[in-house]
Design a protein around this motif. Sequence first.
Motif, PDB file in Angstrom:
ATOM      1  N   GLN A  65     -38.956  -1.692  39.130  1.00 52.60           N
ATOM      2  CA  GLN A  65     -39.006  -0.809  39.997  1.00 52.60           C
ATOM      3  C   GLN A  65     -40.007  -0.698  40.990  1.00 52.60           C
ATOM      4  O   GLN A  65     -41.087  -1.465  40.686  1.00 52.60           O
ATOM      5  CB  GLN A  65     -39.215   0.683  39.377  1.00 52.60           C
ATOM      6  CG  GLN A  65     -39.290   1.883  39.897  1.00 52.60           C
ATOM      7  CD  GLN A  65     -37.876   2.365  40.353  1.00 52.60           C
ATOM      8  OE1 GLN A  65     -36.730   1.594  40.043  1.00 52.60           O
ATOM      9  NE2 GLN A  65     -37.617   3.356  41.258  1.00 52.60           N
ATOM     10  N   GLN A  66     -39.857  -0.568  42.096  1.00 53.39           N
ATOM     11  CA  GLN A  66     -40.751  -0.470  43.380  1.00 53.39           C
ATOM     12  C   GLN A  66     -41.199   1.279  43.673  1.00 53.39           C
ATOM     13  O   GLN A  66     -40.437   1.898  43.763  1.00 53.39           O
ATOM     14  CB  GLN A  66     -40.177  -0.937  44.609  1.00 53.39           C
ATOM     15  CG  GLN A  66     -41.295  -1.195  45.662  1.00 53.39           C
ATOM     16  CD  GLN A  66     -40.825  -1.674  47.123  1.00 53.39           C
ATOM     17  OE1 GLN A  66     -39.340  -1.551  47.305  1.00 53.39           O
ATOM     18  NE2 GLN A  66     -41.420  -2.440  47.678  1.00 53.39           N
ATOM     19  N   CYS A  67     -42.616   1.111  43.694  1.00 52.46           N
ATOM     20  CA  CYS A  67     -42.829   2.563  43.858  1.00 52.46           C
ATOM     21  C   CYS A  67     -42.614   2.871  45.542  1.00 52.46           C
ATOM     22  O   CYS A  67     -42.953   2.333  46.260  1.00 52.46           O
ATOM     23  CB  CYS A  67     -44.575   2.514  43.591  1.00 52.46           C
ATOM     24  SG  CYS A  67     -45.214   4.185  43.847  1.00 52.46           S
ATOM     25  N   ASP A  68     -42.380   4.396  45.783  1.00 53.42           N
ATOM     26  CA  ASP A  68     -42.308   4.657  47.032  1.00 53.42           C
ATOM     27  C   ASP A  68     -43.404   5.052  47.787  1.00 53.42           C
ATOM     28  O   ASP A  68     -43.611   5.046  49.075  1.00 53.42           O
ATOM     29  CB  ASP A  68     -41.182   6.233  46.972  1.00 53.42           C
ATOM     30  CG  ASP A  68     -39.996   5.745  46.498  1.00 53.42           C
ATOM     31  OD1 ASP A  68     -39.606   4.720  46.335  1.00 53.42           O
ATOM     32  OD2 ASP A  68     -39.176   6.719  45.729  1.00 53.42           O
ATOM     33  N   ARG A  69     -44.460   5.189  46.927  1.00 52.88           N
ATOM     34  CA  ARG A  69     -45.993   5.523  47.916  1.00 52.88           C
ATOM     35  C   ARG A  69     -46.872   4.208  47.976  1.00 52.88           C
ATOM     36  O   ARG A  69     -47.080   3.930  49.144  1.00 52.88           O
ATOM     37  CB  ARG A  69     -46.761   6.423  47.000  1.00 52.88           C
ATOM     38  CG  ARG A  69     -48.167   6.768  47.569  1.00 52.88           C
ATOM     39  CD  ARG A  69     -48.892   7.681  46.442  1.00 52.88           C
ATOM     40  NE  ARG A  69     -48.308   8.977  46.465  1.00 52.88           N
ATOM     41  CZ  ARG A  69     -48.634   9.891  45.739  1.00 52.88           C
ATOM     42  NH1 ARG A  69     -49.744   9.709  45.064  1.00 52.88           N
ATOM     43  NH2 ARG A  69     -48.232  11.064  45.824  1.00 52.88           N
ATOM     44  N   CYS A  70     -47.038   3.482  46.988  1.00 50.21           N
ATOM     45  CA  CYS A  70     -47.763   2.332  46.987  1.00 50.21           C
ATOM     46  C   CYS A  70     -47.093   0.951  47.288  1.00 50.21           C
ATOM     47  O   CYS A  70     -47.663   0.106  47.435  1.00 50.21           O
ATOM     48  CB  CYS A  70     -48.575   2.233  45.675  1.00 50.21           C
ATOM     49  SG  CYS A  70     -47.942   1.996  44.341  1.00 50.21           S
ATOM     50  N   ASN A  71     -45.959   1.142  47.152  1.00 46.73           N
ATOM     51  CA  ASN A  71     -44.881  -0.059  47.212  1.00 46.73           C
ATOM     52  C   ASN A  71     -45.121  -1.358  46.526  1.00 46.73           C
ATOM     53  O   ASN A  71     -44.901  -2.356  46.792  1.00 46.73           O
ATOM     54  CB  ASN A  71     -44.802  -0.668  48.912  1.00 46.73           C
ATOM     55  CG  ASN A  71     -44.565   0.493  49.659  1.00 46.73           C
ATOM     56  OD1 ASN A  71     -43.340   1.094  49.547  1.00 46.73           O
ATOM     57  ND2 ASN A  71     -45.041   0.589  50.943  1.00 46.73           N
ATOM     58  N   ARG A  72     -45.651  -0.931  45.163  1.00 44.76           N
ATOM     59  CA  ARG A  72     -45.921  -1.918  44.254  1.00 44.76           C
ATOM     60  C   ARG A  72     -44.953  -2.013  43.144  1.00 44.76           C
ATOM     61  O   ARG A  72     -44.271  -0.913  43.055  1.00 44.76           O
ATOM     62  CB  ARG A  72     -47.322  -1.551  43.504  1.00 44.76           C
ATOM     63  CG  ARG A  72     -48.433  -1.785  44.239  1.00 44.76           C
ATOM     64  CD  ARG A  72     -49.778  -1.690  43.484  1.00 44.76           C
ATOM     65  NE  ARG A  72     -51.031  -1.706  44.247  1.00 44.76           N
ATOM     66  CZ  ARG A  72     -52.206  -1.558  43.650  1.00 44.76           C
ATOM     67  NH1 ARG A  72     -52.192  -1.430  42.372  1.00 44.76           N
ATOM     68  NH2 ARG A  72     -53.212  -1.510  44.275  1.00 44.76           N
ATOM     69  N   ASP A  73     -44.624  -3.381  42.677  1.00 41.75           N
ATOM     70  CA  ASP A  73     -43.580  -3.439  41.782  1.00 41.75           C
ATOM     71  C   ASP A  73     -44.107  -3.210  40.317  1.00 41.75           C
ATOM     72  O   ASP A  73     -45.263  -3.567  40.111  1.00 41.75           O
ATOM     73  CB  ASP A  73     -42.944  -4.881  41.910  1.00 41.75           C
ATOM     74  CG  ASP A  73     -42.045  -4.872  43.296  1.00 41.75           C
ATOM     75  OD1 ASP A  73     -41.750  -3.892  43.862  1.00 41.75           O
ATOM     76  OD2 ASP A  73     -41.977  -6.102  43.786  1.00 41.75           O
ATOM     77  N   PHE A  74     -43.257  -2.540  39.395  1.00 43.57           N
ATOM     78  CA  PHE A  74     -43.654  -2.487  38.138  1.00 43.57           C
ATOM     79  C   PHE A  74     -42.412  -2.442  37.193  1.00 43.57           C
ATOM     80  O   PHE A  74     -41.085  -2.082  37.534  1.00 43.57           O
ATOM     81  CB  PHE A  74     -44.532  -1.138  37.941  1.00 43.57           C
ATOM     82  CG  PHE A  74     -43.671   0.046  38.302  1.00 43.57           C
ATOM     83  CD1 PHE A  74     -42.929   0.587  37.136  1.00 43.57           C
ATOM     84  CD2 PHE A  74     -43.854   0.483  39.609  1.00 43.57           C
ATOM     85  CE1 PHE A  74     -42.191   1.736  37.716  1.00 43.57           C
ATOM     86  CE2 PHE A  74     -43.155   1.799  39.797  1.00 43.57           C
ATOM     87  CZ  PHE A  74     -42.407   2.543  38.932  1.00 43.57           C
ATOM     88  N   THR A  75     -42.439  -2.784  36.027  1.00 43.61           N
ATOM     89  CA  THR A  75     -41.398  -3.000  34.991  1.00 43.61           C
ATOM     90  C   THR A  75     -41.481  -1.697  34.204  1.00 43.61           C
ATOM     91  O   THR A  75     -42.294  -0.997  33.649  1.00 43.61           O
ATOM     92  CB  THR A  75     -41.512  -4.078  34.233  1.00 43.61           C
ATOM     93  OG1 THR A  75     -41.544  -5.440  34.963  1.00 43.61           O
ATOM     94  CG2 THR A  75     -40.252  -4.348  33.132  1.00 43.61           C
TER      95      THR A  75
END
Length: 235
Positions: A200-210
């Motif tokens: 998943q990619q965060c809409d605010r910080c644009n970081r990817d996380f599982t």
Amino acid sequence: MNESITPEKSGHVYIMTNHAMKNMVKIGMTKGSPEQRARDISGTGVPGYWCVNYKLWVMDCRWVEWSTHRYFSELRVDKSREFFRVDPKVAQVVIKHFADSLLDLMTSTKGAQDHAGSEENRQPFSPDIDWYVYPEREEVDPKAEAERHRKLFEYEKNEELRELRREEERKARLQREREDFERREKSRLDGFKVVKTIMQQCDRCNRDFTVTLMRHEQGARCPFCNQFSPTQVSW
């Protein structure tokens, strides 16, 4: 009520018969139910079931029983047992006579005092009746007796089989109910079951996380900025 008569002394005097013990009766007393007493003694130690042939509620059941036993003392099978070789109809007359005599005895003051004494000093009445003993057990046809036992055995065997069948049906019904419950519970829990792990990619910080999603979840929070991000997952 006379003081010598108390509820603790009252009870039933009974006569019981057993189809497997011909020419013999049981004369006893109980402060409970004679029918329950018959069921209690109809165990595996006797060849047949005891049936209540006659019962009478009296004010002093122990005294009436003692007087009846003493009257039929010569017909007693064993001194330590309550079995007698006497006709049940004759025993009924004797018990009824002692019960009526006890009622008459209680109406007089002197009789009540005598009755309140020790059991050894009490003298039983002598009913003026013609009584007789049972004759010895008559010979039975061995073939007829064997046929009767065979039918009785088949009946008991069929009853046992029917009881086993009912028990098996009960266990099968419980098993079906348990399986239905487990199936419904499994179906209910499937809605909360973990089914997919996605990136998943965060809409605010644009970081990817599982993230691991359950079926009822529509998104996940970013572990970096705690922003909730919806997901588009096809199940």
